[in-house]
Design an enzyme around this catalytic site. Structure first.
Site, PDB file in Angstrom:
ATOM      1  N   ASP A 147       0.845  -1.192   0.000  1.00  0.00           N
ATOM      2  CA  ASP A 147       0.000   0.000   0.000  1.00  0.00           C
ATOM      3  C   ASP A 147       0.884   1.247   0.000  1.00  0.00           C
ATOM      4  O   ASP A 147       2.001   1.243   0.538  1.00  0.00           O
ATOM      5  CB  ASP A 147      -0.893   0.031   1.245  1.00  0.00           C
ATOM      6  CG  ASP A 147      -1.957  -1.062   1.229  1.00  0.00           C
ATOM      7  OD1 ASP A 147      -2.250  -1.579   0.139  1.00  0.00           O
ATOM      8  OD2 ASP A 147      -2.471  -1.394   2.312  1.00  0.00           O
ATOM      9  N   ARG A 148       0.358   2.304  -0.561  1.00  0.00           N
ATOM     10  CA  ARG A 148       1.113   3.559  -0.644  1.00  0.00           C
ATOM     11  C   ARG A 148       1.650   4.005   0.721  1.00  0.00           C
ATOM     12  O   ARG A 148       2.792   4.445   0.843  1.00  0.00           O
ATOM     13  CB  ARG A 148       0.208   4.643  -1.235  1.00  0.00           C
ATOM     14  CG  ARG A 148       0.870   6.004  -1.342  1.00  0.00           C
ATOM     15  CD  ARG A 148      -0.104   7.019  -1.937  1.00  0.00           C
ATOM     16  NE  ARG A 148       0.519   8.330  -2.071  1.00  0.00           N
ATOM     17  CZ  ARG A 148      -0.094   9.392  -2.571  1.00  0.00           C
ATOM     18  NH1 ARG A 148      -1.346   9.294  -2.983  1.00  0.00           N
ATOM     19  NH2 ARG A 148       0.532  10.545  -2.656  1.00  0.00           N
TER      20      ARG A 148
END
Length: 327
Positions: A147-148
């Protein structure tokens, strides 16, 4: 007939899957071949069934086979060979984050806040940056995703053969990935596993969420207490046995111990208290990776989280309520 880059945007394209590309998901294959096409457009075409394989409809998670003929409808896009110029500072930051590199593989300690690929309003991500940083590596691809807002160890294959090997390892439990997470409250030592099926759903805003649901896919995460900070917080190690979207974040919430800084599945009061002592990020970090390479070498890597994480832990330690977990 096989399409070439010069045909992009001129009408229907037929992309033939060449030897060495089999096993990839259709969405990843199209993201690689259709340079300049927004990720959102590719997923929209797949959802609507406008992309056909061997004249039939397929799902976005379909894995392509050698010789497949992929039909893509007419598209409008930017030229394939015009990468978005990236800031020198970002490229230097990612170069400095590399913890292992050989002829077939790059592993970096990805900073929090950097997406692994462009899309959803972003023009670039880690993979776009590395294609500019390693222009001679024509087959460079992400092996998996983070995930970012999650930091930590991320694998990038420089060769198709390495990508196939690592995808096979991921499918057959040949990769041991461990994460560190700072969670709310005192996680009980007896809670060593969370076994709860997960299902994706869309909320009214259109944002994709994941929730525990008996109708979902099986999901198992193992947890181990690393250090407690009184009743306020616990540092845990999380080992995802399955690889579902947002698995650790949702399983931690399900166990009653939301991860600090999690804007989707977190506890806002807890996250605010962590922000007040300097923690303005998601406190989830991919810290350990163990994998066997094609030549039989076992690669084991540990990466510490960044300075902001360390500073928050130091503040919690200074509080005087920290207790080390018993072995």
């Amino acid at each position: 007939m096989t399409s070439s880059d010069s045909q992009i945007g001129t009408g229907v394209q037929i992309l033939e899957v060449a030897p060495g590309f089999e096993g990839q998901r259709i969405d990843n294959f199209l993201l690689t071949r259709l340079k300049g096409v927004p990720k959102t457009m590719i997923y929209r075409l797949l959802r609507k069934g406008e992309v056909r394989v061997n004249k039939g409809r397929i799902k976005p998670d379909y894995r392509i086979k050698e010789g497949d003929l992929v039909r893509v409808p007419p598209l409008r896009m930017t030229a394939a060979d015009e990468p978005v110029p990236l800031a020198k500072g970002l490229l230097e930051r990612l170069e400095a984050a590399i913890v292992h590199e050989d002829k077939g593989l790059i592993i970096l300690n990805k900073p929090a806040g950097i997406a692994v690929h462009g899309g959803s309003g972003l023009t670039y991500g880690v993979i776009e940056a590395f294609r500019q940083m390693r222009p001679h590596c024509k087959e460079i691809e992400l092996v998996h995703r983070l995930d970012r807002d999650t930091s930590g160890l991320l694998m990038i294959a420089k060769k198709r053969s390495m990508l196939r090997h690592l995808h096979e390892a991921l499918r057959n439990d040949g990769v041991d990935k461990r994460y560190m997470a700072l969670v709310r409250g005192s996680w009980p030592a007896s809670r060593k596993r969370v076994d709860a099926p997960l299902q994706k759903s869309n909320v009214r805003s259109g944002e994709r969420m994941v929730e525990v649901n008996p109708e979902g896919k099986e999901a198992l995460t193992l947890f181990k207490v690393l250090r407690r900070f009184g009743e306020f917080a616990t540092l845990v190690e999380a080992s995802p046995i399955t690889g579902r979207t947002h698995q650790i974040r949702v399983h931690a919430l399900y166990a009653g111990h939301a991860i600090a800084g999690d804007s989707k599945y977190g506890d806002e009061d807890f996250s605010k208290e962590i922000r007040d002592i300097g923690g303005k990020r998601l406190f989830l970090h991919a810290s350990d990776l163990k994998v066997t390479l094609p030549d039989g070498e076992v690669l084991a890597i540990h990466a510490e989280p960044g300075e902001e994480w360390q500073a928050v832990i130091a503040e919690l330690l200074n509080d005087g309520s920290a207790v080390s977990a018993k072995p």
